[in-house]
Design a protein around this motif. Structure first.
Motif, short mmCIF file in Angstrom:
data_model
loop_
_atom_site.label_atom_id
_atom_site.label_comp_id
_atom_site.label_asym_id
_atom_site.label_seq_id
_atom_site.Cartn_x
_atom_site.Cartn_y
_atom_site.Cartn_z
N THR A 177 -0.65 -35.38 -26.26
CA THR A 177 0.72 -35.95 -26.20
C THR A 177 1.25 -37.23 -25.54
OG1 THR A 177 1.24 -33.26 -26.31
CG2 THR A 177 3.19 -34.86 -25.93
N PRO A 178 1.60 -38.05 -26.32
CA PRO A 178 2.25 -39.31 -25.78
C PRO A 178 2.93 -39.16 -24.81
CG PRO A 178 2.17 -39.36 -28.13
CD PRO A 178 1.87 -37.80 -27.77
N PHE A 179 3.07 -39.61 -23.56
CA PHE A 179 3.86 -39.48 -22.58
C PHE A 179 5.33 -39.51 -22.76
CE2 PHE A 179 5.80 -40.79 -18.16
CZ PHE A 179 5.69 -39.67 -17.60
N VAL A 180 5.53 -40.82 -23.72
CA VAL A 180 6.85 -41.14 -24.03
C VAL A 180 7.70 -40.17 -24.72
CG1 VAL A 180 6.35 -43.81 -24.03
CG2 VAL A 180 6.21 -42.53 -26.31
N GLN A 181 6.86 -39.19 -25.42
CA GLN A 181 7.56 -38.12 -26.18
C GLN A 181 8.15 -36.79 -25.14
OE1 GLN A 181 5.18 -36.48 -29.25
NE2 GLN A 181 4.84 -38.59 -30.38
N THR A 182 7.75 -37.05 -23.91
CA THR A 182 8.17 -35.79 -23.10
C THR A 182 9.10 -36.31 -21.87
OG1 THR A 182 6.11 -36.57 -21.36
CG2 THR A 182 5.65 -35.09 -23.29
N VAL A 183 9.60 -37.51 -21.92
CA VAL A 183 10.31 -38.13 -20.95
C VAL A 183 11.41 -38.92 -21.40
CG1 VAL A 183 8.66 -37.96 -18.80
CG2 VAL A 183 8.78 -39.96 -20.39
N GLY A 184 12.57 -39.02 -20.67
CA GLY A 184 13.58 -39.88 -21.01
C GLY A 184 13.29 -41.45 -20.27
N GLN A 185 12.55 -41.35 -19.55
CA GLN A 185 12.09 -42.82 -18.63
C GLN A 185 10.58 -42.72 -18.51
OE1 GLN A 185 11.35 -45.49 -16.79
NE2 GLN A 185 13.49 -45.24 -16.09
N PRO A 186 10.02 -43.88 -19.23
CA PRO A 186 8.65 -43.76 -19.14
C PRO A 186 7.88 -44.40 -18.02
CG PRO A 186 9.56 -45.44 -20.41
CD PRO A 186 10.60 -44.74 -19.94
N ASP A 187 8.82 -44.67 -16.83
CA ASP A 187 8.14 -45.38 -15.78
C ASP A 187 8.23 -44.00 -14.73
OD1 ASP A 187 7.55 -47.71 -16.63
OD2 ASP A 187 9.54 -48.53 -16.07
N VAL A 188 7.12 -43.59 -14.23
CA VAL A 188 7.10 -42.51 -13.33
C VAL A 188 7.51 -42.84 -12.06
CG1 VAL A 188 5.47 -41.00 -12.29
CG2 VAL A 188 5.18 -41.18 -14.45
N ALA A 189 7.28 -44.07 -11.52
CA ALA A 189 7.74 -44.76 -10.19
C ALA A 189 9.34 -44.68 -10.10
CB ALA A 189 7.32 -46.17 -10.24
N ALA A 190 10.01 -44.94 -11.46
CA ALA A 190 11.44 -44.89 -11.12
C ALA A 190 11.94 -43.70 -10.57
CB ALA A 190 11.78 -45.20 -12.54
N ARG A 191 11.28 -42.62 -10.60
CA ARG A 191 11.88 -41.51 -9.96
C ARG A 191 11.66 -41.25 -8.62
NH1 ARG A 191 8.87 -36.88 -13.55
NH2 ARG A 191 8.18 -38.21 -15.15
N ALA A 192 10.93 -42.16 -8.04
CA ALA A 192 10.82 -42.29 -6.56
C ALA A 192 12.09 -42.38 -5.77
CB ALA A 192 9.91 -42.91 -5.93
#
Ligand SMILES: Cc1ncc(C[n+]2csc(CCOP(=O)(O)OP(=O)(O)O)c2C)c(N)n1
Length: 316
Positions: A177-192
């Motif tokens: 599964t492409p990550f972009v299909q599973t999130v609204g924000q593709p940068d994981v770091a942004a969640r920090a």
């Protein structure tokens, strides 16, 4: 802990060669079970682990050989473990996804996605209580960042200012599964930010950039200033496991990422910027290939664990 660029290159080569030779064993039907290849991600493990001490902790995941080798696990017992042999670092009981070497702070791989995060937080808490300045590093994929353990770990690490470095190797796909299909924000770091955790996005194919960012995170952790989330943008060259037909991505995309090979890139840097003679690198490359071939022979020639030992080290 190493600063020497040749040692960094050697460490990346060791991982590259191990992965290549294991894939070869798989193709010959000699390898038991799955291989989750680390090809293409070498700069992540080496960039992070080259700044750690033996007393620092590393928690790995199912794609762990790069982490094991970069943190210093001995090659022959590591290779024998991959083949489930009695001479393996865990006596052949861990196999491809579960090698560990507590003496080097390698607390183990993990086949349960996301499960390493709270283990790493626990090690960070232990390090904080010991007061000796050790840090704890957790490696995980971007897919694991959608597991609840991710938020829980970041939250407690921030609240308690744990010396924890969360390293997300964002290789764009979780299984098929492409990550972009599973999130609204593709940068994981942004969640920090929402957890009050420092973060950086880094080119995960640039070993020096990874090393520098990891160094800043380690300094912060050792100074008592709490956790960091590093997101290393990278790519796994192989499928999720060897034999995966990779129908979820194009061969063109793979070729584009292979052109950004972290090993070849650092080799060019050594030649052009550091002034290393090419002969020296060629000699090193041959030596590493021979060392890995010897480890493969050792592993293949080693016995399987004796059946009567099956219940040893079984705790539950
Ligand atoms: C809790 C849990 N859910 C699902 C799986 C099946 N699974 C194994 S690896 C994987 C994908 C992990 O992707 P990522 O975290 O991005 O790591 P990568 O394989 O890309 O390195 C999944 C879903 C699992 N092992 N554990």
């Amino acid at each position: 802990m190493t600063q020497d660029p040749i040692t960094l290159y050697r460490s990346m080569l060791l991982i590259r060669e191990c992965e290549a030779q294991l894939n070869d064993l798989f193709a010959k039907n000699v390898f038991p079970g799955y291989i989750h290849s680390y090809l293409g991600q070498e700069a992540c493990a080496v960039g992070v682990c080259s700044g750690l001490n033996d007393t620092d902790y590393v928690v790995s995941n199912h794609r762990g050989r790069g982490h094991y080798l970069a943190k210093g696990m001995a090659l022959k017992p590591m290779m024998a473990e991959m083949l489930g042999k009695a001479t393996g670092i865990c006596g052949g009981r861990g196999g491809e996804m579960h090698a560990a070497d507590p003496a080097l702070g390698i607390l183990g791989g993990n086949g349960i996605v996301g499960a390493g995060m709270p283990i790493g937080a626990g090690a960070a808490l232990a390090a904080q209580m010991d007061g000796l300045g050790a840090v704890s590093v957790v490696f995980f994929g971007e897919g694991a960042s959608n597991n609840g353990a991710f938020g829980e770990t970041l939250n407690v690490a921030a609240a308690w200012k744990l010396p924890l470095i969360m390293v997300c190797e964002n290789n764009l796909y979780a299984e098929m599964t492409p990550f972009v299909q599973t999130v609204g924000q593709p940068d994981v770091a942004a969640r920090a930010t929402g957890y009050g955790v420092a973060s950086e996005i880094v080119d995960g194919n640039d070993v020096l950039a990874v090393r520098a960012a990891a160094g800043r995170a380690v300094d912060r952790a050792r100074a008592g200033d709490g956790p960091t989330l590093l997101e290393l943008k990278t790519y796994r060259w192989g499928g999720h496991f060897e034999g995966d037909p990779r129908k979820y991505r194009t061969r063109n995309e793979e070729a584009e990422w292979k052109a950004r090979c972290p090993v070849a890139r650092f080799r060019r840097h050594l030649l052009a910027e550091v002034g290393v003679e090419e002969d020296r690198l060629v000699t090193l490359e041959a030596a590493v290939a021979a060392e890995v071939a010897e480890a493969v022979t050792f592993a293949l020639d080693s016995p399987l664990p004796a059946p009567e030992t099956a219940l040893l080290k079984v705790f539950a």
